[in-house]
Design a protein around this motif. Structure first.
Motif, PDB file in Angstrom:
ATOM      1  N   GLU A 189      46.861  83.790  35.628  1.00 34.60           N
ATOM      2  CA  GLU A 189      46.203  84.365  34.458  1.00 34.60           C
ATOM      3  C   GLU A 189      46.348  83.451  33.245  1.00 34.60           C
ATOM      4  OE1 GLU A 189      47.986  88.227  34.199  1.00 34.60           O
ATOM      5  OE2 GLU A 189      46.695  89.081  35.742  1.00 34.60           O
ATOM      6  N   SER A 190      47.535  82.866  33.105  1.00 27.77           N
ATOM      7  CA  SER A 190      47.760  81.936  31.998  1.00 27.77           C
ATOM      8  C   SER A 190      46.854  80.716  32.122  1.00 27.77           C
ATOM      9  CB  SER A 190      49.227  81.506  31.985  1.00 27.77           C
ATOM     10  OG  SER A 190      49.448  80.518  31.017  1.00 27.77           O
ATOM     11  N   LEU A 191      46.736  80.185  33.344  1.00 23.90           N
ATOM     12  CA  LEU A 191      45.866  79.031  33.562  1.00 23.90           C
ATOM     13  C   LEU A 191      44.403  79.380  33.337  1.00 23.90           C
ATOM     14  CD1 LEU A 191      47.555  77.459  36.713  1.00 23.90           C
ATOM     15  CD2 LEU A 191      47.503  76.503  34.392  1.00 23.90           C
ATOM     16  N   GLU A 192      44.008  80.577  33.722  1.00 30.79           N
ATOM     17  CA  GLU A 192      42.624  80.997  33.487  1.00 30.79           C
ATOM     18  C   GLU A 192      42.329  81.095  31.995  1.00 30.79           C
ATOM     19  OE1 GLU A 192      42.321  84.620  35.740  1.00 30.79           O
ATOM     20  OE2 GLU A 192      41.767  83.576  37.581  1.00 30.79           O
ATOM     21  N   GLN A 193      43.295  81.610  31.234  1.00 29.44           N
ATOM     22  CA  GLN A 193      43.115  81.697  29.786  1.00 29.44           C
ATOM     23  C   GLN A 193      43.028  80.299  29.164  1.00 29.44           C
ATOM     24  OE1 GLN A 193      46.426  84.058  28.472  1.00 29.44           O
ATOM     25  NE2 GLN A 193      45.476  86.001  29.065  1.00 29.44           N
ATOM     26  N   GLU A 194      43.908  79.410  29.620  1.00 26.13           N
ATOM     27  CA  GLU A 194      43.886  78.043  29.104  1.00 26.13           C
ATOM     28  C   GLU A 194      42.566  77.360  29.469  1.00 26.13           C
ATOM     29  OE1 GLU A 194      46.429  73.866  29.415  1.00 26.13           O
ATOM     30  OE2 GLU A 194      47.181  75.668  30.421  1.00 26.13           O
ATOM     31  N   ASN A 195      42.096  77.592  30.682  1.00 25.69           N
ATOM     32  CA  ASN A 195      40.821  77.014  31.123  1.00 25.69           C
ATOM     33  C   ASN A 195      39.676  77.520  30.249  1.00 25.69           C
ATOM     34  OD1 ASN A 195      38.994  75.616  32.694  1.00 25.69           O
ATOM     35  ND2 ASN A 195      38.797  77.240  34.203  1.00 25.69           N
ATOM     36  N   ALA A 196      39.659  78.817  29.959  1.00 27.42           N
ATOM     37  CA  ALA A 196      38.605  79.382  29.104  1.00 27.42           C
ATOM     38  C   ALA A 196      38.659  78.765  27.712  1.00 27.42           C
ATOM     39  CB  ALA A 196      38.755  80.896  29.033  1.00 27.42           C
ATOM     40  N   LYS A 197      39.868  78.601  27.199  1.00 24.84           N
ATOM     41  CA  LYS A 197      40.025  77.997  25.861  1.00 24.84           C
ATOM     42  C   LYS A 197      39.513  76.562  25.858  1.00 24.84           C
ATOM     43  CE  LYS A 197      43.548  76.591  22.577  1.00 24.84           C
ATOM     44  NZ  LYS A 197      44.970  76.387  22.353  1.00 24.84           N
ATOM     45  N   LEU A 198      39.854  75.797  26.898  1.00 23.01           N
ATOM     46  CA  LEU A 198      39.401  74.404  26.975  1.00 23.01           C
ATOM     47  C   LEU A 198      37.889  74.327  27.126  1.00 23.01           C
ATOM     48  CD1 LEU A 198      42.213  72.905  29.229  1.00 23.01           C
ATOM     49  CD2 LEU A 198      41.833  72.444  26.797  1.00 23.01           C
ATOM     50  N   GLU A 239      35.761  76.458  25.896  1.00 28.56           N
ATOM     51  CA  GLU A 239      35.223  76.758  24.572  1.00 28.56           C
ATOM     52  C   GLU A 239      35.317  75.539  23.661  1.00 28.56           C
ATOM     53  OE1 GLU A 239      37.288  80.183  23.065  1.00 28.56           O
ATOM     54  OE2 GLU A 239      36.433  81.516  24.581  1.00 28.56           O
ATOM     55  N   GLU A 240      36.468  74.846  23.726  1.00 26.02           N
ATOM     56  CA  GLU A 240      36.637  73.639  22.919  1.00 26.02           C
ATOM     57  C   GLU A 240      35.632  72.565  23.333  1.00 26.02           C
ATOM     58  OE1 GLU A 240      40.696  72.289  23.070  1.00 26.02           O
ATOM     59  OE2 GLU A 240      41.458  74.148  22.200  1.00 26.02           O
ATOM     60  N   GLN A 241      35.429  72.431  24.653  1.00 27.72           N
ATOM     61  CA  GLN A 241      34.466  71.449  25.143  1.00 27.72           C
ATOM     62  C   GLN A 241      33.062  71.781  24.639  1.00 27.72           C
ATOM     63  OE1 GLN A 241      33.796  71.497  29.365  1.00 27.72           O
ATOM     64  NE2 GLN A 241      32.817  69.485  29.373  1.00 27.72           N
ATOM     65  N   GLU A 242      32.707  73.035  24.688  1.00 23.02           N
ATOM     66  CA  GLU A 242      31.388  73.455  24.213  1.00 23.02           C
ATOM     67  C   GLU A 242      31.240  73.184  22.717  1.00 23.02           C
ATOM     68  OE1 GLU A 242      28.692  77.505  24.008  1.00 23.02           O
ATOM     69  OE2 GLU A 242      30.189  77.319  25.590  1.00 23.02           O
ATOM     70  N   ALA A 243      32.308  73.453  21.963  1.00 27.33           N
ATOM     71  CA  ALA A 243      32.259  73.199  20.518  1.00 27.33           C
ATOM     72  C   ALA A 243      32.065  71.706  20.252  1.00 27.33           C
ATOM     73  CB  ALA A 243      33.539  73.698  19.850  1.00 27.33           C
ATOM     74  N   TRP A 244      32.781  70.862  20.996  1.00 25.86           N
ATOM     75  CA  TRP A 244      32.622  69.413  20.819  1.00 25.86           C
ATOM     76  C   TRP A 244      31.211  68.970  21.205  1.00 25.86           C
ATOM     77  CZ3 TRP A 244      35.197  65.938  18.207  1.00 25.86           C
ATOM     78  CH2 TRP A 244      36.521  66.177  17.876  1.00 25.86           C
ATOM     79  N   GLN A 245      30.703  69.518  22.290  1.00 22.90           N
ATOM     80  CA  GLN A 245      29.344  69.160  22.695  1.00 22.90           C
ATOM     81  C   GLN A 245      28.334  69.540  21.614  1.00 22.90           C
ATOM     82  OE1 GLN A 245      28.970  71.102  26.504  1.00 22.90           O
ATOM     83  NE2 GLN A 245      29.642  69.278  27.637  1.00 22.90           N
ATOM     84  N   ASN A 246      28.507  70.707  21.017  1.00 29.53           N
ATOM     85  CA  ASN A 246      27.610  71.139  19.939  1.00 29.53           C
ATOM     86  C   ASN A 246      27.707  70.208  18.738  1.00 29.53           C
ATOM     87  OD1 ASN A 246      26.610  73.277  21.420  1.00 29.53           O
ATOM     88  ND2 ASN A 246      28.088  74.745  20.598  1.00 29.53           N
ATOM     89  N   ARG A 247      28.919  69.804  18.408  1.00 29.87           N
ATOM     90  CA  ARG A 247      29.107  68.891  17.274  1.00 29.87           C
ATOM     91  C   ARG A 247      28.449  67.543  17.560  1.00 29.87           C
ATOM     92  NH1 ARG A 247      35.238  68.930  15.350  1.00 29.87           N
ATOM     93  NH2 ARG A 247      34.335  67.602  13.737  1.00 29.87           N
TER      94      ARG A 247
END
Length: 80
Positions: free
Chosen positions: A49-58, A60-68
């Motif tokens: 569950e912790s890894l899944e949460q970290e994966n989701a966070k990463l 989201e960060e990747q998507e934010a960087w792609q948008n930028r």
């Protein structure tokens, strides 16, 4: 004759009691192993569950960087 039959019966009863005792000890060992496995399973579940949460966070960060990056590329194209 009846004394011999009683002795055989006593031996069989004693054997049954010994077998029951051994089975009870085996049951206790299996219960302990089961509890240990349940603890391990819970730990693995928490880790997953912790890894899944970290994966989701990463993600989201990747998507934010792609948008930028898209935004910056768009600005660069407007300049040219």
């Amino acid at each position: 004759m009846s004394l011999e039959v009683l002795e055989q019966l006593e031996a069989k009863v004693q054997m049954a009691v010994d077998t029951i005792s051994l089975l009870q000890m085996e049951i206790e060992e299996l219960k302990e192993k089961n509890e240990a496995l349940e603890r391990d399973a819970a730990s693995v579940k928490e880790s997953r569950e912790s890894l899944e949460q970290e994966n989701a966070k990463l993600r989201e960060e990747q998507e934010a960087w792609q948008n930028r990056i898209r935004s910056l590329l768009g600005k660069i194209e407007n300049v040219e």
